[in-house]
Design a protein around this motif. Structure first.
Motif, mmCIF file in Angstrom:
data_model
loop_
_atom_site.group_PDB
_atom_site.id
_atom_site.type_symbol
_atom_site.label_atom_id
_atom_site.label_comp_id
_atom_site.label_asym_id
_atom_site.label_seq_id
_atom_site.Cartn_x
_atom_site.Cartn_y
_atom_site.Cartn_z
ATOM 1 N N UNK A 74 0.840 -1.199 0.000
ATOM 2 C CA UNK A 74 0.000 0.000 0.000
ATOM 3 C C UNK A 74 0.876 1.250 0.000
ATOM 4 N N UNK A 75 1.942 1.216 0.790
ATOM 5 C CA UNK A 75 2.882 2.346 0.829
ATOM 6 C C UNK A 75 3.547 2.524 -0.527
ATOM 7 N N UNK A 76 3.935 1.410 -1.153
ATOM 8 C CA UNK A 76 4.608 1.480 -2.453
ATOM 9 C C UNK A 76 3.693 2.122 -3.500
ATOM 10 N N UNK A 77 2.435 1.712 -3.529
ATOM 11 C CA UNK A 77 1.497 2.288 -4.498
ATOM 12 C C UNK A 77 1.229 3.756 -4.181
ATOM 13 N N UNK A 78 1.244 4.106 -2.886
ATOM 14 C CA UNK A 78 1.030 5.500 -2.496
ATOM 15 C C UNK A 78 2.131 6.414 -3.043
ATOM 16 N N UNK A 79 3.355 5.892 -3.155
ATOM 17 C CA UNK A 79 4.441 6.707 -3.687
ATOM 18 C C UNK A 79 4.301 6.912 -5.190
ATOM 19 N N UNK A 231 -12.103 1.747 3.501
ATOM 20 C CA UNK A 231 -12.521 2.445 2.278
ATOM 21 C C UNK A 231 -14.028 2.692 2.285
ATOM 22 N N UNK A 232 -14.783 1.682 2.704
ATOM 23 C CA UNK A 232 -16.236 1.828 2.803
ATOM 24 C C UNK A 232 -16.584 2.890 3.833
ATOM 25 N N UNK A 237 -12.864 6.392 -2.433
ATOM 26 C CA UNK A 237 -11.467 5.983 -2.635
ATOM 27 C C UNK A 237 -10.550 7.193 -2.499
ATOM 28 N N UNK A 238 -9.504 7.045 -1.705
ATOM 29 C CA UNK A 238 -8.519 8.097 -1.541
ATOM 30 C C UNK A 238 -7.355 7.883 -2.509
ATOM 31 N N UNK A 315 -6.268 -1.619 -2.130
ATOM 32 C CA UNK A 315 -7.261 -1.331 -1.094
ATOM 33 C C UNK A 315 -6.621 -0.580 0.070
ATOM 34 N N UNK A 316 -5.364 -0.872 0.366
ATOM 35 C CA UNK A 316 -4.669 -0.120 1.402
ATOM 36 C C UNK A 316 -4.498 1.336 1.003
ATOM 37 N N UNK A 317 -4.143 1.559 -0.260
ATOM 38 C CA UNK A 317 -3.980 2.929 -0.756
ATOM 39 C C UNK A 317 -5.332 3.634 -0.844
ATOM 40 N N UNK A 318 -6.340 2.905 -1.263
ATOM 41 C CA UNK A 318 -7.687 3.493 -1.340
ATOM 42 C C UNK A 318 -8.177 3.917 0.033
#
Length: 491
Positions: A74-79, A231-232, A237-238, A315-318
């Motif tokens: 999730x952190x990786x996708x956030x970057x 997320x719900x 979605x963030x 989903x972690x990033x969302x």
């Protein structure tokens, strides 16, 4: 080689253990017996015959790949953002699938159905490349195993600390700092590993892979479920198309370094090539050839793992957007239900206690074998007393204790989970996942120098080298940045 190691690769690649071991599978097969006639033996004399299929090989790979590396996705996708994040993950999946198919061709030397079998990654390197490249491969593998031991110590201590903090937040409220040091938990983890390290051939305990599979799927599924629930709860979605925003908290240079580190995190999560040969060695004899079966198993397992990783990371990033933690279950994006977080983190700790031993056993065996050959008459080296599951000798007790203490001290000096994961993924990705498989395939299949295929393979290897170097640079830069404010051995 015990197949119990398969459960510990995630990212991790339980599997790095496999290539470090240089045990003859033929000897193992002869000792096992299993039947009196040739019909019970494979072409290399092993009995009983191998019975593995596409589905068993796929299961081994999936169990081996999914591990603690999933927590940083999730952190990786956030970057990287919604565009580059999933795209990079798909790119790594394709490269790892492709290089794995090249490696599968190197299981047998010569003919694909009747050639000499290579039982480990190191055997394949020795048969196809030989010379200094075998020694280079060994150095990289053992260095990687040492790094993994450090990473596991950090991850386990952070999860133990997270259990304490989760309970504290539940009792005292989310605004309470609940500060505490991870150092006591690193020491506790080290003490446990010192005890377990005295169990000879710990990695060959048959139920380890079962426990590992249960634990890894437990915490991965909990992380995914909490991401969906958050997320719900957020009502949407963030995140953004380009990833974490440059501003007060993140400079443009930090954005670049962290984006590169994200490559290493993703590489670490996918790493399994190092055990591919061992898994392939479980597949029943031709026809069809083991290589064909392994290619199908690789496609099934990489596709399955990619879907699961996409769900966990996205989903972690969302759920958290720019605030996605580098460890989804210890960064306290989630506070409740606290008991579910406790279960997930306890599963991580149990998984990593066993994983640490599985990854360290090849180093232990290598040093002890070298010491026994160098000083064969020494009672200090060879003397041994068995007490239940423990094989006690002064040398083993001294050396293994010193090793665990060293990894514990280094972990206390550099307790940065995300950075260490990124660095491990970056350093191991190019040589073990790309370079050696490409070079072995060129030799095995006699790819003509200067041909179109040769050029494409070399370009692929060079491009992946650039990615590995860049990812390693990003992780190192972030470590240096973190050390500016971190005081070693403090909370």
């Amino acid at each position: 080689m015990a197949k119990g190691s398969y459960g510990y690769q995630g990212g991790e690649a339980a599997g790095r253990k496999a290539a470090a071991l240089e045990v003859s599978a033929v000897e193992a097969g002869m000792m096992n017996g299993g039947g009196e006639g040739d019909e019970w033996r494979d072409d290399d004399g092993r009995a009983p015959r191998r019975t593995g299929t596409v589905w068993t090989a796929s299961a081994h790979i999936i169990t081996a790949v999914i591990g603690s590396g999933v927590l940083s996705l999730a952190w990786a996708i956030a970057q990287l953002g919604w565009v580059a994040g999933p795209a990079v993950m798909l790119l790594f999946a394709f490269v790892i699938y492709y290089t794995s198919t090249l490696l599968a061709e190197c299981y047998r030397s010569g003919d694909a159905t009747t050639g000499k079998r290579n039982y480990t990654y190191m055997d394949a390197v020795r048969s196809n490349l030989g010379g200094t490249k075998v020694r280079l491969c060994g150095v990289i593998q053992y260095a990687n195993l040492f790094g993994v031991a450090i990473g596991y110590t950090i991850a386990a201590s952070i999860s133990m600390l997270a259990i304490k903090r989760a309970d504290c937040f539940h009792e005292k409220g989310h605004k309470n700092a609940c500060r505490s040091s991870s150092n006591p938990y690193m020491i506790l983890f080290g003490v446990v590993e010192i005890i377990f390290s005295q169990i000879k051939d710990f990695d060959q305990i048959w139920w380890l892979s079962i426990v590992a599979a249960i634990m890894s799927f437990t915490y991965s599924t909990i992380g995914l479920s909490l991401g969906v629930a958050q997320t719900v709860a957020n009502g949407g979605i963030q995140g953004s198309l380009t990833g974490i925003s440059v501003g007060v908290d993140v400079t443009s240079m930090q954005k670049v370094w962290r984006s590169l580190q994200a490559f290493g995190d993703i590489a670490f999560a996918y790493s399994y090539s190092i055990i591919l040969i061992e898994i392939q060695d479980t597949i029943k004899a031709p026809p069809p050839s083991e290589a064909k079966v392994m290619k199908k198993a690789t496609m099934v397992s990489v596709a399955t793992t990619t879907v699961f990783y996409m769900l966990c990371g996205c989903m972690g990033y969302a759920a958290f957007g720019d605030k996605s933690p580098d460890n989804l279950l210890t960064g306290f994006g989630f506070y409740e239900p606290f008991w579910l977080l406790d279960i997930a983190n306890a599963a991580i700790v149990i998984h990593l206690i066993g994983a640490y031993q599985v990854f360290c056993q090849p180093i232990f065996a290598f040093v002890e074998k070298w010491a026994a050959a160098t000083w064969p008459e020494s009672g200090f080296i060879s003397g041994e007393l068995r007490v239940g599951p423990f094989a006690l000798s002064v040398f083993r007790l001294t050396w293994r204790t010193a090793f665990v203490c060293l990894t514990t001290v280094v972990s206390m000096l550099l307790p940065f989970f995300g950075n260490v994961v990124g660095l491990l993924g970056a350093v191991s990705f190019w040589p073990l996942t790309v370079y050696f498989p490409v070079e072995m395939y060129i030799v095995q299949r006699g790819v003509r120098r200067g041909s179109a295929r040769w050029l494409c393979l070399k370009i692929l290897s060079a491009a992946c080298l650039v990615v590995s170097v860049a990812a390693a640079a990003g992780s190192i830069a972030d470590v240096i940045d973190a050390l500016k404010v971190y005081r070693p051995f403090s909370s």
